[in-house]
Enzyme design. Structure first.
Site, short mmCIF file in Angstrom:
data_model
loop_
_atom_site.label_atom_id
_atom_site.label_comp_id
_atom_site.label_asym_id
_atom_site.label_seq_id
_atom_site.Cartn_x
_atom_site.Cartn_y
_atom_site.Cartn_z
N HIS A 18 0.82 -1.21 0.00
CA HIS A 18 0.00 0.00 0.00
C HIS A 18 0.85 1.27 0.00
O HIS A 18 0.41 2.31 -0.48
CB HIS A 18 -0.94 0.00 1.20
CG HIS A 18 -2.15 -0.86 1.00
ND1 HIS A 18 -3.41 -0.50 1.41
CD2 HIS A 18 -2.30 -2.08 0.42
CE1 HIS A 18 -4.28 -1.44 1.09
NE2 HIS A 18 -3.62 -2.42 0.49
N SER A 67 5.07 7.29 2.86
CA SER A 67 3.99 8.27 2.98
C SER A 67 2.80 7.69 3.74
O SER A 67 2.02 8.43 4.34
CB SER A 67 3.55 8.76 1.60
OG SER A 67 3.26 7.68 0.73
N PRO A 93 -6.20 -0.86 -5.45
CA PRO A 93 -7.25 -1.69 -6.06
C PRO A 93 -8.17 -2.32 -5.02
O PRO A 93 -7.79 -2.52 -3.87
CB PRO A 93 -6.44 -2.77 -6.78
CG PRO A 93 -5.20 -2.90 -5.95
CD PRO A 93 -4.88 -1.51 -5.47
N HIS A 102 -1.46 -13.47 -0.35
CA HIS A 102 -2.73 -13.79 0.30
C HIS A 102 -2.66 -15.15 1.01
O HIS A 102 -3.55 -15.47 1.80
CB HIS A 102 -3.87 -13.81 -0.73
CG HIS A 102 -4.26 -12.44 -1.19
ND1 HIS A 102 -5.15 -12.22 -2.22
CD2 HIS A 102 -3.88 -11.21 -0.76
CE1 HIS A 102 -5.30 -10.92 -2.41
NE2 HIS A 102 -4.54 -10.29 -1.54
N ASP A 159 -6.34 -17.99 2.56
CA ASP A 159 -5.86 -19.31 2.18
C ASP A 159 -6.55 -20.32 3.08
O ASP A 159 -6.18 -20.53 4.22
CB ASP A 159 -4.34 -19.39 2.36
CG ASP A 159 -3.76 -20.72 1.88
OD1 ASP A 159 -4.55 -21.65 1.63
OD2 ASP A 159 -2.53 -20.83 1.76
#
EC number: 1.11.1.7
Length: 323
Positions: free
Chosen positions: A63, A73, A160, A190, A240
């Site tokens: 991110h 940031s 996204p 993930h 998962d």
């Protein structure tokens, strides 16, 4: 023949590394020789108490890098002069691990004041957490500087969502210099992640407004997730579902799972069926070492997105505030 072509392309990516400008391995070897050891020690201590930190830091790194580049940031707190920092954006509401960044920064400032950037701390800490979780060992170049901009709207515009169509996902990564092998590998994180029920509950009850569950989801998975999410969208489930006894195990079973229609997020499910990505998913599902190797390559490439070096940025004294 199609899979053989993918293998050739992967070989090309291994042979020709990405250029990283002024970043280099061992950037702090003279200015702060123990920097990476300090980071490693504190991440290891946190992992011992909370192995889910691997997923947390991987998400934080992702991110941060895709908004304004890898410049920390995301770590900036709201203030009287800027109440709408990236940290306040909706997609970042579940990002955590900020206290660990503070802990590492405090330790580094005590030993090497004004030397190690917060953006490098994110990168190094994520690398160490991935290895502790069973993921690959990979070297990351350092020398990043921290940025001067943190804007909520940037994060909300760029990051996204969990139902992003595969073509848009491929474009999303391509815009940052990452190919389809990189993108699918990064989404393979993930394997150690959790998802809020609100991000996929529509697949269980009202898929695309039909009033019915997603007919392409495995029935057994759908039943388990309904039970998990029965208290509402504020609950969460492991992305998962193949390793319920080891939910933080970094491996390629996630890819085998989504090929069996057991992807929790719609995007994960679509990765296994879309022609642009299904062949890559097949390769990663078939070869754990290939997945881990490409994940390391993709993480290094991601960590070089739009970085600031030299005098282009700053070394923050406090990762939560601009100097």
């Amino acid at each position: 023949m199609k899979f053989a072509k993918f293998s050739v392309l992967l070989l090309i990516f291994f042979i020709f590394p990405v250029a990283f400008g002024q970043l280099k391995i061992g950037f702090y070897s003279q200015s702060c020789p123990n920097a990476e050891t300090i980071v490693q020690g504190l991440v290891s201590a946190r992992f011992g108490r909370d192995p889910s930190i691997t997923a947390a830091l991987t998400r934080m790194h992702f991110h941060d890098c895709f908004v304004q580049g890898c410049d920390a940031s995301l770590l900036i707190d709201p203030s009287t002069t800027n109440q709408d920092t990236e940290k306040t954006a909706g997609p970042n509401g579940s990002v955590r691990g900020f206290d660990l960044m503070d802990e590492i920064k405090t330790a580094l400032e005590a030993q090497c004041p004004n030397t190690v950037s917060c953006s490098d701390i994110i990168t190094l800490a994520t690398r160490d957490s991935v290895l502790l979780g069973g993921g690959p060992s990979y070297k990351v170049p350092t020398g990043r500087r921290d940025g001067f901009v943190s804007n909520k709207l940037d994060a909300e515009r760029i990051l996204p969502g969990p139902a992003l169509p595969v073509p848009d996902m491929v474009t999303f990564f391509a815009n940052k210099g990452l190919n389809v092998f990189d993108g699918v590998a990064l989404l393979g994180a993930h394997t150690v992640g959790n998802g809020f029920c609100g991000n996929f509950v529509d697949r269980l009850n009202n898929f695309q407004g039909t009033g019915q569950p997603d007919p392409t989801m495995d029935l057994g998975l759908a039943a388990r997730l309904r039970n998990t999410c029965s208290a509402g969208g504020s609950q969460f489930a492991a992305l998962d579902q193949s390793t319920p006894l080891a939910p933080f195990s970094f491996d390629n079973l996630f890819f085998a799972q989504i090929r069996e229609r057991k992807g929790v997020l719609l995007l994960d499910h679509l990765l296994a069926t879309d022609p642009a990505t299904s062949g890559v998913v097949f390769q990663y599902a078939s070869n754990n070492e290939l997945f881990k190797r490409q994940f390391g390559i993709a993480m290094v490439k991601m960590g070089a997105i739009d970085v600031l070096t030299g005098t282009a940025g700053e070394i923050r004294k406090n990762c939560r505030a601009f100097n």
